[in-house]
Design a protein around this motif. Sequence first.
Motif, PDB file in Angstrom:
ATOM      1  N   GLU A  77       0.822  -1.211   0.000  1.00 11.26           N
ATOM      2  CA  GLU A  77       0.000   0.000   0.000  1.00 11.26           C
ATOM      3  C   GLU A  77       0.857   1.262   0.000  1.00 11.26           C
ATOM      4  OE1 GLU A  77      -2.896  -0.430   3.139  1.00 11.26           O
ATOM      5  OE2 GLU A  77      -3.920  -2.060   2.067  1.00 11.26           O
ATOM      6  N   HIS A  78       2.015   1.228   0.647  1.00 11.41           N
ATOM      7  CA  HIS A  78       2.931   2.370   0.572  1.00 11.41           C
ATOM      8  C   HIS A  78       3.302   2.632  -0.885  1.00 11.41           C
ATOM      9  CE1 HIS A  78       4.644   2.191   4.972  1.00 11.41           C
ATOM     10  NE2 HIS A  78       3.331   2.386   4.939  1.00 11.41           N
ATOM     11  N   GLU A  79       3.589   1.575  -1.628  1.00  8.58           N
ATOM     12  CA  GLU A  79       3.946   1.737  -3.035  1.00  8.58           C
ATOM     13  C   GLU A  79       2.776   2.289  -3.844  1.00  8.58           C
ATOM     14  OE1 GLU A  79       7.009   1.755  -4.331  1.00  8.58           O
ATOM     15  OE2 GLU A  79       7.506   1.479  -2.206  1.00  8.58           O
ATOM     16  N   GLN A  80       1.578   1.826  -3.552  1.00  5.34           N
ATOM     17  CA  GLN A  80       0.385   2.362  -4.233  1.00  5.34           C
ATOM     18  C   GLN A  80       0.247   3.855  -3.966  1.00  5.34           C
ATOM     19  OE1 GLN A  80      -2.672  -0.102  -2.515  1.00  5.34           O
ATOM     20  NE2 GLN A  80      -2.712  -1.496  -4.275  1.00  5.34           N
ATOM     21  N   MET A  81       0.442   4.257  -2.705  1.00  3.27           N
ATOM     22  CA  MET A  81       0.319   5.677  -2.362  1.00  3.27           C
ATOM     23  C   MET A  81       1.429   6.495  -3.004  1.00  3.27           C
ATOM     24  SD  MET A  81      -1.179   5.735   1.525  1.00  3.27           S
ATOM     25  CE  MET A  81      -0.326   4.300   2.175  1.00  3.27           C
ATOM     26  N   ARG A  82       2.636   5.951  -3.059  1.00  2.00           N
ATOM     27  CA  ARG A  82       3.726   6.666  -3.733  1.00  2.00           C
ATOM     28  C   ARG A  82       3.382   6.894  -5.206  1.00  2.00           C
ATOM     29  NH1 ARG A  82       7.505   3.326  -0.122  1.00  2.00           N
ATOM     30  NH2 ARG A  82       8.546   4.925   1.132  1.00  2.00           N
ATOM     31  N   HIS A  83       2.810   5.897  -5.843  1.00  2.00           N
ATOM     32  CA  HIS A  83       2.416   6.023  -7.250  1.00  2.00           C
ATOM     33  C   HIS A  83       1.340   7.100  -7.401  1.00  2.00           C
ATOM     34  CE1 HIS A  83       1.714   4.880 -11.381  1.00  2.00           C
ATOM     35  NE2 HIS A  83       0.420   4.724 -11.111  1.00  2.00           N
ATOM     36  N   LEU A  84       0.347   7.082  -6.538  1.00  2.00           N
ATOM     37  CA  LEU A  84      -0.713   8.101  -6.593  1.00  2.00           C
ATOM     38  C   LEU A  84      -0.153   9.494  -6.336  1.00  2.00           C
ATOM     39  CD1 LEU A  84      -3.549   6.179  -4.734  1.00  2.00           C
ATOM     40  CD2 LEU A  84      -3.601   6.941  -7.134  1.00  2.00           C
ATOM     41  N   MET A  85       0.789   9.607  -5.403  1.00  2.00           N
ATOM     42  CA  MET A  85       1.387  10.915  -5.121  1.00  2.00           C
ATOM     43  C   MET A  85       2.159  11.411  -6.340  1.00  2.00           C
ATOM     44  SD  MET A  85       2.432  10.775  -1.055  1.00  2.00           S
ATOM     45  CE  MET A  85       3.407   9.284  -1.127  1.00  2.00           C
ATOM     46  N   SER A  86       2.846  10.513  -7.028  1.00  2.00           N
ATOM     47  CA  SER A  86       3.570  10.882  -8.246  1.00  2.00           C
ATOM     48  C   SER A  86       2.603  11.363  -9.322  1.00  2.00           C
ATOM     49  CB  SER A  86       4.368   9.671  -8.739  1.00  2.00           C
ATOM     50  OG  SER A  86       4.953   9.943  -9.981  1.00  2.00           O
ATOM     51  N   THR A 110      -7.514   5.593  -0.231  1.00  2.00           N
ATOM     52  CA  THR A 110      -6.421   4.642   0.013  1.00  2.00           C
ATOM     53  C   THR A 110      -5.782   4.900   1.372  1.00  2.00           C
ATOM     54  OG1 THR A 110      -6.011   4.511  -2.369  1.00  2.00           O
ATOM     55  CG2 THR A 110      -4.260   3.713  -0.915  1.00  2.00           C
ATOM     56  N   MET A 111      -5.517   6.163   1.676  1.00  2.00           N
ATOM     57  CA  MET A 111      -4.902   6.513   2.966  1.00  2.00           C
ATOM     58  C   MET A 111      -5.817   6.159   4.134  1.00  2.00           C
ATOM     59  SD  MET A 111      -2.975  10.203   2.258  1.00  2.00           S
ATOM     60  CE  MET A 111      -4.212  10.994   3.216  1.00  2.00           C
ATOM     61  N   GLN A 112      -7.096   6.457   4.002  1.00  2.00           N
ATOM     62  CA  GLN A 112      -8.031   6.165   5.099  1.00  2.00           C
ATOM     63  C   GLN A 112      -8.079   4.673   5.398  1.00  2.00           C
ATOM     64  OE1 GLN A 112     -11.555   8.065   3.512  1.00  2.00           O
ATOM     65  NE2 GLN A 112     -11.294   9.859   4.828  1.00  2.00           N
ATOM     66  N   GLN A 113      -8.161   3.863   4.366  1.00  2.00           N
ATOM     67  CA  GLN A 113      -8.206   2.413   4.556  1.00  2.00           C
ATOM     68  C   GLN A 113      -6.893   1.905   5.146  1.00  2.00           C
ATOM     69  OE1 GLN A 113      -9.262   1.018   0.636  1.00  2.00           O
ATOM     70  NE2 GLN A 113     -11.434   1.444   0.940  1.00  2.00           N
ATOM     71  N   HIS A 114      -5.799   2.417   4.636  1.00  2.00           N
ATOM     72  CA  HIS A 114      -4.471   2.026   5.111  1.00  2.00           C
ATOM     73  C   HIS A 114      -4.298   2.396   6.587  1.00  2.00           C
ATOM     74  CE1 HIS A 114      -0.104   1.374   4.765  1.00  2.00           C
ATOM     75  NE2 HIS A 114       0.029   2.485   5.472  1.00  2.00           N
ATOM     76  N   ASN A 115      -4.624   3.632   6.924  1.00  2.00           N
ATOM     77  CA  ASN A 115      -4.458   4.093   8.306  1.00  2.00           C
ATOM     78  C   ASN A 115      -5.327   3.295   9.268  1.00  2.00           C
ATOM     79  OD1 ASN A 115      -2.720   5.982   7.249  1.00  2.00           O
ATOM     80  ND2 ASN A 115      -4.042   7.733   7.629  1.00  2.00           N
ATOM     81  N   MET A 116      -6.546   2.966   8.838  1.00  3.04           N
ATOM     82  CA  MET A 116      -7.437   2.193   9.692  1.00  3.04           C
ATOM     83  C   MET A 116      -6.813   0.824  10.003  1.00  3.04           C
ATOM     84  SD  MET A 116     -11.408   1.085   9.083  1.00  3.04           S
ATOM     85  CE  MET A 116     -10.957  -0.104   7.822  1.00  3.04           C
ATOM     86  N   LYS A 117      -6.226   0.187   9.005  1.00  4.81           N
ATOM     87  CA  LYS A 117      -5.596  -1.123   9.222  1.00  4.81           C
ATOM     88  C   LYS A 117      -4.396  -0.996  10.159  1.00  4.81           C
ATOM     89  CE  LYS A 117      -6.224  -2.013   4.605  1.00  4.81           C
ATOM     90  NZ  LYS A 117      -5.798  -2.499   3.306  1.00  4.81           N
ATOM     91  N   GLU A 118      -3.594   0.037   9.946  1.00  6.50           N
ATOM     92  CA  GLU A 118      -2.434   0.214  10.824  1.00  6.50           C
ATOM     93  C   GLU A 118      -2.863   0.495  12.257  1.00  6.50           C
ATOM     94  OE1 GLU A 118       1.204   1.689   7.987  1.00  6.50           O
ATOM     95  OE2 GLU A 118      -0.022   3.253   8.913  1.00  6.50           O
ATOM     96  N   GLU A 119      -3.821   1.395  12.421  1.00  9.63           N
ATOM     97  CA  GLU A 119      -4.222   1.826  13.760  1.00  9.63           C
ATOM     98  C   GLU A 119      -5.000   0.754  14.519  1.00  9.63           C
ATOM     99  OE1 GLU A 119      -6.184   5.629  13.220  1.00  9.63           O
ATOM    100  OE2 GLU A 119      -4.426   6.428  12.163  1.00  9.63           O
ATOM    101  N   SER A 120      -5.698  -0.106  13.808  1.00  9.43           N
ATOM    102  CA  SER A 120      -6.493  -1.124  14.505  1.00  9.43           C
ATOM    103  C   SER A 120      -5.810  -2.489  14.584  1.00  9.43           C
ATOM    104  CB  SER A 120      -7.870  -1.266  13.844  1.00  9.43           C
ATOM    105  OG  SER A 120      -7.744  -1.751  12.532  1.00  9.43           O
ATOM    106  N   ILE A 121      -4.843  -2.745  13.714  1.00  6.21           N
ATOM    107  CA  ILE A 121      -4.197  -4.063  13.700  1.00  6.21           C
ATOM    108  C   ILE A 121      -2.695  -3.973  13.948  1.00  6.21           C
ATOM    109  CG2 ILE A 121      -3.683  -6.104  12.277  1.00  6.21           C
ATOM    110  CD1 ILE A 121      -6.347  -5.441  10.750  1.00  6.21           C
ATOM    111  N   LEU A 122      -1.996  -3.278  13.055  1.00  4.26           N
ATOM    112  CA  LEU A 122      -0.531  -3.315  13.077  1.00  4.26           C
ATOM    113  C   LEU A 122       0.077  -2.606  14.284  1.00  4.26           C
ATOM    114  CD1 LEU A 122       1.550  -4.577  11.086  1.00  4.26           C
ATOM    115  CD2 LEU A 122       2.046  -2.234  10.418  1.00  4.26           C
ATOM    116  N   TYR A 123      -0.364  -1.397  14.575  1.00  6.97           N
ATOM    117  CA  TYR A 123       0.230  -0.674  15.698  1.00  6.97           C
ATOM    118  C   TYR A 123      -0.066  -1.346  17.043  1.00  6.97           C
ATOM    119  CZ  TYR A 123       0.928   3.111  12.255  1.00  6.97           C
ATOM    120  OH  TYR A 123       1.280   3.866  11.164  1.00  6.97           O
ATOM    121  N   PRO A 124      -1.297  -1.815  17.291  1.00  8.54           N
ATOM    122  CA  PRO A 124      -1.514  -2.553  18.539  1.00  8.54           C
ATOM    123  C   PRO A 124      -0.639  -3.817  18.618  1.00  8.54           C
ATOM    124  CG  PRO A 124      -3.618  -1.839  17.670  1.00  8.54           C
ATOM    125  CD  PRO A 124      -2.582  -1.545  16.607  1.00  8.54           C
TER     126      PRO A 124
END
Length: 145
Positions: A77-86, A110-124
């Motif tokens: 998803e980071h790569e997807q966001m980098r592509h969109l930013m470009s 994309t950012m909202q979905q990504h952040n939700m996954k990080e904040e609810s799964i990965l960071y905990p």
Amino acid sequence: MKTINDSMTQDHRRCDEIFVEMEQAIMQRKWPEADRLCQAFINSMEHHFKIEEELLFPALIKATTQANGPVNVMLMEHEQMRHLMSQLVSSLDNMTRSLSAGYVETLLVTMQQHNMKEESILYPMADNAVPDVSDVIDKAYSESA
């Protein structure tokens, strides 16, 4: 002591604030301001990605094999966001409001979905598996301020 989730979520919000300002400048066709804010947004996102990719993700993978799947999804998803930013930068170079707005909308979702996954799964997961990384992340953010 701040948790990893606290620090990283706070940085998500900081990036979001710049994003909103950039979006408003695009909608108002304030192209020089939109360009400046777009660069500030990209710099903020790249700094956030760097902390995750160089500090958080490696420590998490080392601590638990359960992190491999979620980390790989986040990296994709980071790569997807980098592509969109470009693509957004290119659209701003052409001062195309409708094209820029489309990239902004896609990037936002994309950012909202990504952040939700990080904040609810990965960071905990990180707070449980590698809580000592919190100090390293805080230091990385304070040095960039």
